[in-house]
Structures are given as C-alpha cells and as structure tokens.
Design a protein around this motif. Sequence first.
Motif, mmCIF file in Angstrom:
data_model
loop_
_atom_site.group_PDB
_atom_site.id
_atom_site.type_symbol
_atom_site.label_atom_id
_atom_site.label_comp_id
_atom_site.label_asym_id
_atom_site.label_seq_id
_atom_site.Cartn_x
_atom_site.Cartn_y
_atom_site.Cartn_z
ATOM 1 N N GLN A 182 -2.909 8.979 18.638
ATOM 2 C CA GLN A 182 -2.237 7.696 18.764
ATOM 3 C C GLN A 182 -2.865 6.675 17.816
ATOM 4 O O GLN A 182 -4.085 6.569 17.718
ATOM 5 C CB GLN A 182 -2.325 7.185 20.201
ATOM 6 N N THR A 183 -2.030 5.923 17.117
ATOM 7 C CA THR A 183 -2.547 4.956 16.155
ATOM 8 C C THR A 183 -3.098 3.724 16.855
ATOM 9 O O THR A 183 -2.629 3.325 17.921
ATOM 10 C CB THR A 183 -1.454 4.516 15.173
ATOM 11 N N LEU A 184 -4.095 3.121 16.230
ATOM 12 C CA LEU A 184 -4.661 1.875 16.725
ATOM 13 C C LEU A 184 -3.884 0.699 16.162
ATOM 14 O O LEU A 184 -3.261 0.782 15.104
ATOM 15 C CB LEU A 184 -6.128 1.776 16.309
ATOM 16 N N GLY A 185 -3.953 -0.422 16.846
ATOM 17 C CA GLY A 185 -3.383 -1.648 16.315
ATOM 18 C C GLY A 185 -1.873 -1.695 16.385
ATOM 19 O O GLY A 185 -1.236 -1.012 17.184
ATOM 20 N N ARG A 186 -1.310 -2.479 15.488
ATOM 21 C CA ARG A 186 0.115 -2.780 15.494
ATOM 22 C C ARG A 186 0.741 -2.348 14.174
ATOM 23 O O ARG A 186 0.079 -1.759 13.317
ATOM 24 C CB ARG A 186 0.291 -4.289 15.660
ATOM 25 N N GLU A 187 2.046 -2.627 14.022
ATOM 26 C CA GLU A 187 2.696 -2.459 12.730
ATOM 27 C C GLU A 187 1.921 -3.288 11.707
ATOM 28 O O GLU A 187 1.650 -4.465 11.921
ATOM 29 C CB GLU A 187 4.142 -2.948 12.811
ATOM 30 N N THR A 226 -1.393 -7.629 8.193
ATOM 31 C CA THR A 226 -2.498 -8.349 7.564
ATOM 32 C C THR A 226 -3.479 -7.364 6.944
ATOM 33 O O THR A 226 -3.452 -6.153 7.214
ATOM 34 C CB THR A 226 -3.243 -9.198 8.595
ATOM 35 N N ILE A 227 -4.397 -7.887 6.139
ATOM 36 C CA ILE A 227 -5.405 -7.024 5.537
ATOM 37 C C ILE A 227 -6.284 -6.385 6.608
ATOM 38 O O ILE A 227 -6.724 -5.239 6.475
ATOM 39 C CB ILE A 227 -6.252 -7.785 4.504
ATOM 40 N N ALA A 228 -6.522 -7.104 7.703
ATOM 41 C CA ALA A 228 -7.296 -6.522 8.803
ATOM 42 C C ALA A 228 -6.571 -5.323 9.399
ATOM 43 O O ALA A 228 -7.204 -4.318 9.756
ATOM 44 C CB ALA A 228 -7.541 -7.580 9.880
ATOM 45 N N ASP A 229 -5.249 -5.409 9.503
ATOM 46 C CA ASP A 229 -4.471 -4.277 10.008
ATOM 47 C C ASP A 229 -4.627 -3.063 9.102
ATOM 48 O O ASP A 229 -4.828 -1.935 9.564
ATOM 49 C CB ASP A 229 -2.983 -4.642 10.096
ATOM 50 N N TYR A 230 -4.522 -3.296 7.788
ATOM 51 C CA TYR A 230 -4.623 -2.182 6.837
ATOM 52 C C TYR A 230 -6.023 -1.574 6.843
ATOM 53 O O TYR A 230 -6.183 -0.355 6.750
ATOM 54 C CB TYR A 230 -4.249 -2.655 5.429
ATOM 55 N N ARG A 231 -7.026 -2.413 6.935
ATOM 56 C CA ARG A 231 -8.386 -1.888 6.985
ATOM 57 C C ARG A 231 -8.589 -1.031 8.226
ATOM 58 O O ARG A 231 -9.197 0.046 8.156
ATOM 59 C CB ARG A 231 -9.380 -3.048 6.978
ATOM 60 N N GLN A 232 -8.078 -1.482 9.353
ATOM 61 C CA GLN A 232 -8.217 -0.705 10.582
ATOM 62 C C GLN A 232 -7.513 0.643 10.463
ATOM 63 O O GLN A 232 -8.052 1.682 10.873
ATOM 64 C CB GLN A 232 -7.641 -1.483 11.766
ATOM 65 N N GLY A 266 -0.520 -3.655 1.347
ATOM 66 C CA GLY A 266 -1.935 -3.396 1.553
ATOM 67 C C GLY A 266 -2.708 -3.114 0.281
ATOM 68 O O GLY A 266 -3.682 -2.356 0.312
ATOM 69 N N VAL A 267 -2.306 -3.714 -0.857
ATOM 70 C CA VAL A 267 -2.965 -3.418 -2.124
ATOM 71 C C VAL A 267 -4.449 -3.753 -2.072
ATOM 72 O O VAL A 267 -5.290 -2.981 -2.545
ATOM 73 C CB VAL A 267 -2.275 -4.176 -3.274
ATOM 74 N N ARG A 268 -4.808 -4.910 -1.494
ATOM 75 C CA ARG A 268 -6.216 -5.302 -1.440
ATOM 76 C C ARG A 268 -7.029 -4.267 -0.654
ATOM 77 O O ARG A 268 -8.098 -3.831 -1.100
ATOM 78 C CB ARG A 268 -6.318 -6.676 -0.773
ATOM 79 N N ALA A 269 -6.514 -3.851 0.513
ATOM 80 C CA ALA A 269 -7.236 -2.869 1.317
ATOM 81 C C ALA A 269 -7.281 -1.519 0.606
ATOM 82 O O ALA A 269 -8.291 -0.806 0.662
ATOM 83 C CB ALA A 269 -6.578 -2.734 2.689
ATOM 84 N N TYR A 270 -6.191 -1.157 -0.064
ATOM 85 C CA TYR A 270 -6.159 0.115 -0.801
ATOM 86 C C TYR A 270 -7.204 0.084 -1.919
ATOM 87 O O TYR A 270 -7.924 1.073 -2.144
ATOM 88 C CB TYR A 270 -4.762 0.329 -1.378
ATOM 89 N N HIS A 271 -7.300 -1.041 -2.605
ATOM 90 C CA HIS A 271 -8.285 -1.195 -3.672
ATOM 91 C C HIS A 271 -9.699 -1.036 -3.126
ATOM 92 O O HIS A 271 -10.573 -0.459 -3.790
ATOM 93 C CB HIS A 271 -8.100 -2.565 -4.317
ATOM 94 N N GLU A 272 -9.942 -1.537 -1.930
ATOM 95 C CA GLU A 272 -11.271 -1.415 -1.324
ATOM 96 C C GLU A 272 -11.575 0.009 -0.893
ATOM 97 O O GLU A 272 -12.699 0.494 -1.068
ATOM 98 C CB GLU A 272 -11.359 -2.335 -0.104
ATOM 99 N N TRP A 273 -10.580 0.686 -0.330
ATOM 100 C CA TRP A 273 -10.828 1.940 0.368
ATOM 101 C C TRP A 273 -10.626 3.198 -0.475
ATOM 102 O O TRP A 273 -11.075 4.267 -0.085
ATOM 103 C CB TRP A 273 -9.933 2.029 1.607
#
Length: 565
Positions: free
Chosen positions: A241-246, A249-255, A283-290
């Motif tokens: 089961q996935t965490l969080g919501r649809e 935000t960047i916090a959502d993508y990081r999670q 989620g480009v910023r989170a993708y760039h980080e991860w």
Amino acid sequence: MRVFIVSLLLVQGVFGSLAKFDKNLAFRSPFGNEPQFGHDTVALSRRNIQPSRRDVVAASKFKDEEYPGFFGSDFSNGDPLDTSIILWTRAVPLPSKSGQLPDQSAPVCVSFKISTNSDVSGKPIDSGEAFTSYDIDFTVKVEATGLKADTKYFYQFADCTNPSKVSPIGRTRTLSSSNTPADKVNGGKPLTFAVFSCSQFQAGWFNAYGFATHNTTADVFVHLGDYIYESVGDGAPIGRQTLGRELATIADYRQRLNQYRTDLDLQAAHQHAPWITVWKFAGVRAYHEWMPIRQVDAQDQLRIWRNFQIGKLLDLTMLDTRQYDRDVTDVNYNRVVASLADVPGRSLMGPKQEKWFLDTLSESKSRGAIWRIVGQQIVFSQLEEFGFIDYDAWEGYRANRNRILDHLYENHISNTAILSGDSHANWASDLAPIQTFRRCQRYYHVQSDTGRGAIGVEFAGTGVTSTTAPFSTETFDQATNTSAVFVRDNIDLQWSEGFFRGFFTLEVSPKTLHATYYSMRNVTFRNLDGFAVASFIVNAGENRLSRPVAGGKVLSGALKSQVVH
C-alpha cells in the motif's frame, strides 16, 4: 587580534564548507543554465559555519553528541560516460544514543571513493567529500571523474566523521569512448541493456529488477518512464500500500521515491549497474535529487533528451516523448485529438527536439556507428486494439512519426531500433510509414510477411508491475487469443503479449541485435521466478526482425506467422 583570528577562521570555514556543498550536484538547479532554481550554497555554508563560533569564543557548557548518518542499502549510479559516472546515495542523520534528534539545519558530510578493486582497497581512482542537508532531502549526488573507458568499477560511501561507518559496495562501469572500434567495445563482447518501464508500487513486487540483477548479464539498466506513479491505490492485499496522497508537492514526491526505494530488488538493481533514465514532467526537483541523472541544458527548460556515443558500435539516444513542447494530446476527455492525428505540422517532440533527433541520427551514421538505439516512452508503430487507437502515443502524431521514418529512408540510415514503454504489454514490430500499407502511395515497398523494405524495428516492453486492459482480466488462453487479434489487425506488428509482467534485454554486437523478453510468473510476492518468453534477432543491414520471427516459437502471446488471416 582575537577578532581577526575568529573572522579568519570563519572565512576559511565558509569556503571549506562551500566546496563540500558544491560537490553535491543535488544542490544545483535541475536546469544547467538556470541557476536560480538551485540552492544558495553560499548561504548554506554560512548557516553551517555559525556553530563554529563556540570553538573560538567563550560559551556556556555544552555537550556534543554524534548524530549517525544512515546509508542503508539505498545508493545507485547512472549516466555513464567514458571517463566519469554519477554516484548517488542518501544520508539521513539518525537520533543519537540518548534519543536526541539532530539539528536539521546542520549538514551531513559524506565521503565517497571509487576503485577497480572489488573491496575498494588501495588508492582510489577518485574520492571526495560532500555535504548534504534537509534542503535536498539528504540526498548526495557526485560525479566520479578521471576514470578509464570501458572499465568496471566499485564504489562506496562513508561518514566523513566516522570512516568506519560505510555503505555496502556498489558496482558500476564506464562506456567505451566514441572512437572505439565496434568490435572492441565491451572488450569485444556484446553490450547488453536491461530495459524497464511502468513500475507501480501498489500493483506488485519489483521482481523484474531482481531477476535482471541476478539472472542476466546486463551491463546497463535503461528505464523508459513511470519509474514512480503519482496515484495511490490499495496494495494492502499484497503488502504494497502506498504512503501519502496523490502526489502534488515536493514533499509528496520525496516520500514516494523514498517508499519505492525500500524495495530490495530495486535497491539491488541500482547497486548492480549504471542506470540511464527518462522522467515525466511532475516532480522534476525531487527526481533531480533522487536519481543518478546528469543535468541537461537548462535553457531548454525541462530538456532530458540526450545521446550516448558508445564506441563505433552504437548511439543510445534518449528522447522525451511525454512532455517537451508537445502539441495537445489525448487526456481521456479531450477526444478532439483524434481529428488532429493526421495534421501535417502536429508535433509530439517539439521542433527543437525533433531537429536535434534527426541531426543525431545523421551524425551517428556519419561517424560510422553501426546501430542507432532510441529509448523513448510510448509505442511508436501503429497499434489498433479492437478498433481503439491510443492517440496519446505516436499514432496521435502520424505526420511527426513519418517525418522520422522519411529521414531514415531518404538518408539511407540503417540499423535503427526504437525501444518503447508505457503500454504495459509486449510488442515487436517492423517499422515503416503506415501509409505504405493503407494507401500504397509512398515509394517504400514493404512486404509484411518478410519485412523486406522496412527501415527499422521496435521493441516495446510490458510494465514491471503495471497491467492493462483487456489482458489484466483475462486467462492465459484468453490473453493469447487477444494477442492473435492484435497481430492480425496491425500489419507491422509481429508479436503481441500482455499476460505477464517483466522486462527485456537488448544484446548489441556488430553483427546482430538480440532482444530477449523475460516474464515474471507472479508479482504478488517477492520472488525470482521468471523465464524467457520470446527471443528476436535483427541482423545488421536488414532493418527488420529476422525470419522466422522469434524462431517461430514463443511461450506466451501470438506471432503473426502463427495467425490465420
């Protein structure tokens, strides 16, 4: 004098700290020429250096505690070149022994080293230190340089303040330099890519990654999109089961990225070989980080299209066929797109990327590369399913597709293979303009039974876990019958399969391409129970699937040669 010494120490500290911040590429803007989208590392350095005042001025009594960094098994590498590679990890500071939480404003220092020795012993080829912080989700992305071409390497991360605290050892490799003779690439052995797409966490376990890691000899892992999904879903019955919501935000993508990377098989795959990936817009910023992806020219905003020249054996060209300057598409409610599919000026790629792509194909031929392998997200060839056409794929941009095929024909560019994802099913096709078959007005004459006259091939893979109708609700026999209808109704389609989840490998040698499709028997729990379901050969210079296609035998799906028309 004391004030001067204190100031001098602070200045030295700022510049020393700054170098370690700048070493971490995740602090930079995802867009190379748009630095305003990056983090102000000077400000971060100053924020970091302020606590050092307590070392040189009187202060009340205090007690320092070590905050251990967490490396776990979450590290990876990617975008290999002939002399460098991107290394990635995440180092989250954990509570101290007393349970005290660390100061989130304090950076974490991570060191790395890379070596040709499997235990990373001896003098490293490259090494260094970098800061990370909560500003970039404690991710660390560095470029290891000064490497030799076409060489296997091993790398490891450690805590700068406690070198005994290390990550496991990862494996990577560089690619051949662009002028390496084709028969010398990879030491004269075929170069093998493992190709993936569509990995939805809640839909199943990522067994395909584990199978590719442990049961194939893949040199490079290629991901064609949908590395993560923005949606939520009930994966509770299989423990996914996935965490969080649809995601929003960047916090959502990081999670979500964090949760995906808890999958042990995905971790193993990232540690096993370098990755080459493409993304979607969100989620480009989170993708760039991860992700271990290099920055691309930022003046082109979200450009991720790029090319890898791997000796004179091949060019691997990665496109963005999802977001970049794309004309209006089918978003389920916008059915007007069907009426636009044949508009001459309609573009899926945007004029700048299209010109770059055509120029890259021509340059590849001019420089003497044998093969042109094109990685992109969506099905390229015509695909009609019980009368349904996916106008979100290349079939909604027919003129754009034919401009590419025309360029190949008119410039006599041979040996092109397009790799596709997105459809959640397996397909293998010869490539030619659709009008060749429907109107017989073009001067390209293709024989559908032999494939002679085609200008290339397409290999499209199923999802790691994602399914698609009608296959998702069918029995094995029903799915086989559905595939038989598809190969009957689509003249360039030679094989269809949609019952299993999995991936495929592409083995490249000077004389042949060899695509092997692997199917996972069950993705509802973690296992390595997979098998090779079909195998295809493309001989250099023939521009078509070798006949009999798949040797006349597949273990799932349907071949055109087996279907009565």
